[in-house]
Enzyme design. Structure first.
Site, PDB file in Angstrom:
ATOM      1  N   ASN A  88     -50.094  -2.280 -97.159  1.00 35.55           N
ATOM      2  CA  ASN A  88     -49.527  -2.940 -98.338  1.00 35.55           C
ATOM      3  C   ASN A  88     -48.911  -4.258 -97.877  1.00 35.55           C
ATOM      4  OD1 ASN A  88     -48.095  -3.763-100.576  1.00 35.55           O
ATOM      5  ND2 ASN A  88     -46.647  -2.050-100.550  1.00 35.55           N
ATOM      6  N   LYS A  93     -47.568  -6.510 -99.648  1.00 27.08           N
ATOM      7  CA  LYS A  93     -46.433  -6.949-100.473  1.00 27.08           C
ATOM      8  C   LYS A  93     -46.587  -8.440-100.815  1.00 27.08           C
ATOM      9  CE  LYS A  93     -43.755  -3.211 -98.524  1.00 27.08           C
ATOM     10  NZ  LYS A  93     -42.471  -2.628 -98.181  1.00 27.08           N
ATOM     11  N   HIS A 103     -44.634   1.785-106.643  1.00 30.58           N
ATOM     12  CA  HIS A 103     -43.938   1.522-105.376  1.00 30.58           C
ATOM     13  C   HIS A 103     -42.434   1.403-105.639  1.00 30.58           C
ATOM     14  CE1 HIS A 103     -42.625  -0.422-101.695  1.00 30.58           C
ATOM     15  NE2 HIS A 103     -43.735   0.026-101.150  1.00 30.58           N
ATOM     16  N   GLU A 136     -40.302  -0.593-104.630  1.00 32.41           N
ATOM     17  CA  GLU A 136     -39.833  -1.952-104.916  1.00 32.41           C
ATOM     18  C   GLU A 136     -40.096  -2.323-106.376  1.00 32.41           C
ATOM     19  OE1 GLU A 136     -41.946  -3.736-101.656  1.00 32.41           O
ATOM     20  OE2 GLU A 136     -40.601  -2.687-100.269  1.00 32.41           O
ATOM     21  N   GLU A 161     -42.830   7.789 -99.775  1.00 34.22           N
ATOM     22  CA  GLU A 161     -42.131   6.718 -99.078  1.00 34.22           C
ATOM     23  C   GLU A 161     -40.630   6.859 -99.320  1.00 34.22           C
ATOM     24  OE1 GLU A 161     -45.005   3.209 -98.335  1.00 34.22           O
ATOM     25  OE2 GLU A 161     -44.022   2.859-100.243  1.00 34.22           O
ATOM     26  N   GLY A 185     -38.911  -0.650 -94.469  1.00 37.61           N
ATOM     27  CA  GLY A 185     -38.488  -1.937 -93.935  1.00 37.61           C
ATOM     28  C   GLY A 185     -37.187  -1.860 -93.147  1.00 37.61           C
ATOM     29  N   SER A 214     -41.639   2.309 -92.360  1.00 35.96           N
ATOM     30  CA  SER A 214     -41.510   1.949 -90.935  1.00 35.96           C
ATOM     31  C   SER A 214     -42.555   2.627 -90.037  1.00 35.96           C
ATOM     32  CB  SER A 214     -40.094   2.243 -90.437  1.00 35.96           C
ATOM     33  OG  SER A 214     -39.154   1.434 -91.143  1.00 35.96           O
TER      34      SER A 214
END
Ligand code: 13P
Length: 252
Positions: free
Chosen positions: A10, A12, A96, A98, A168, A174, A214
């Site tokens: 991904n 992003k 996702h 985010e 996730e 991250g 990660s």
């Protein structure tokens, strides 16, 4: 194991068109001999078509990072499943964390997007995961249950066959804090059981469940050794060819 491993990158909101094209040209070369696993890249919307041109007749498939739930219409800024397919996508990521955090994505919108994508012939990678606070309050399983029930509500068994779930944990995205392989495996087993309760054991055994958060070259082998981890959704480490190629070539 009958589930083909799926390694997805991904990207992003990283990479301009020239950067994306250069990266995928190098990636194509670096993993050209890989056949026993599925590799998917999710660049930004504007990069989809140029990247699709590079990966034509390769072992890399294309995913979008988001999609809208209508066929067409006055929805400024949105993109339909048919548009994504015409741009070369076979997958789209949905839900996702985010998007949930910054753009108001809910289990209801995940559900609408999943249904429309599947009706339109796109496979979906539906993301779920708990926050640190939710984990510390021991709410991980109830949050995931709600996300699975809400996000996948009403899908037929045939549609479920085209669904990939990505677990996730938000606290691992991250941050450099990976869930341990044992922590991830415990949750993956729970997710598989949930699908089994709704859709039956046979389907749950066929559903691929990815881990994300990660993932790096130095933890991929341990994660992929787990029975219920069928692949990974990689953010940061998918941006560099060397690290992503090593992840794709994880050792059994
Ligand atoms: P990182 O691999 O950068 O932690 O991101 C994970 C992710 O969000 C993939 O969708």
């Amino acid at each position: 194991m009958s589930r083909t491993p799926l390694i997805a990158g991904n990207w992003k909101m990283y990479k301009t068109i020239p950067e994306a094209v250069e990266t995928v040209e190098q990636l194509k070369e670096a993993i050209k001999d890989v056949s026993s696993r599925e590799v998917v890249i999710a660049p930004s919307f504007v990069c989809l078509f140029p990247v699709a041109e590079v990966i034509r007749r390769s072992n890399i498939a294309l995913a979008a990072q988001n999609v809208f739930w209508e066929d067409e219409g006055a929805y400024t800024g949105e993109i339909s499943p048919a548009m994504l397919r015409s741009g070369g996508c076979t997958y789209t990521i949905i839900g996702h964390s985010e998007r949930r955090q910054y753009f108001g994505e809910t289990n209801e919108s995940v559900n609408k997007k999943s249904k429309k994508s599947l009706e339109g012939g796109l496979k979906v990678i539906v993301c779920i995961g708990e926050s640190l606070e939710e984990r510390e309050k021991k709410n991980t399983f109830s949050i995931l249950r709600t996300q699975i029930e809400g996000g996948l509500r009403g899908l037929t068994a045939d549609q479920m066959r085209e669904v990939v779930i990505a677990y996730e944990p938000i606290w691992a995205i991250g941050t450099g804090k990976t869930a341990t392989a044992d922590q991830a495996e415990e949750v993956h087993q729970f997710i598989r059981n949930q699908i089994g309760e709704k859709q039956g054991k046979e389907l749950s055994e066929k559903t691929r469940i990815l881990y994300g958060g990660s993932v790096k070259p130095d933890n991929i082998d341990e994660l992929m050794a787990k029975k219920n981890i069928d692949g990974v959704l990689v953010g940061g480490a998918s941006l560099k060819v060397e690290s992503f190629a090593r992840i794709v070539k994880f050792l059994f």
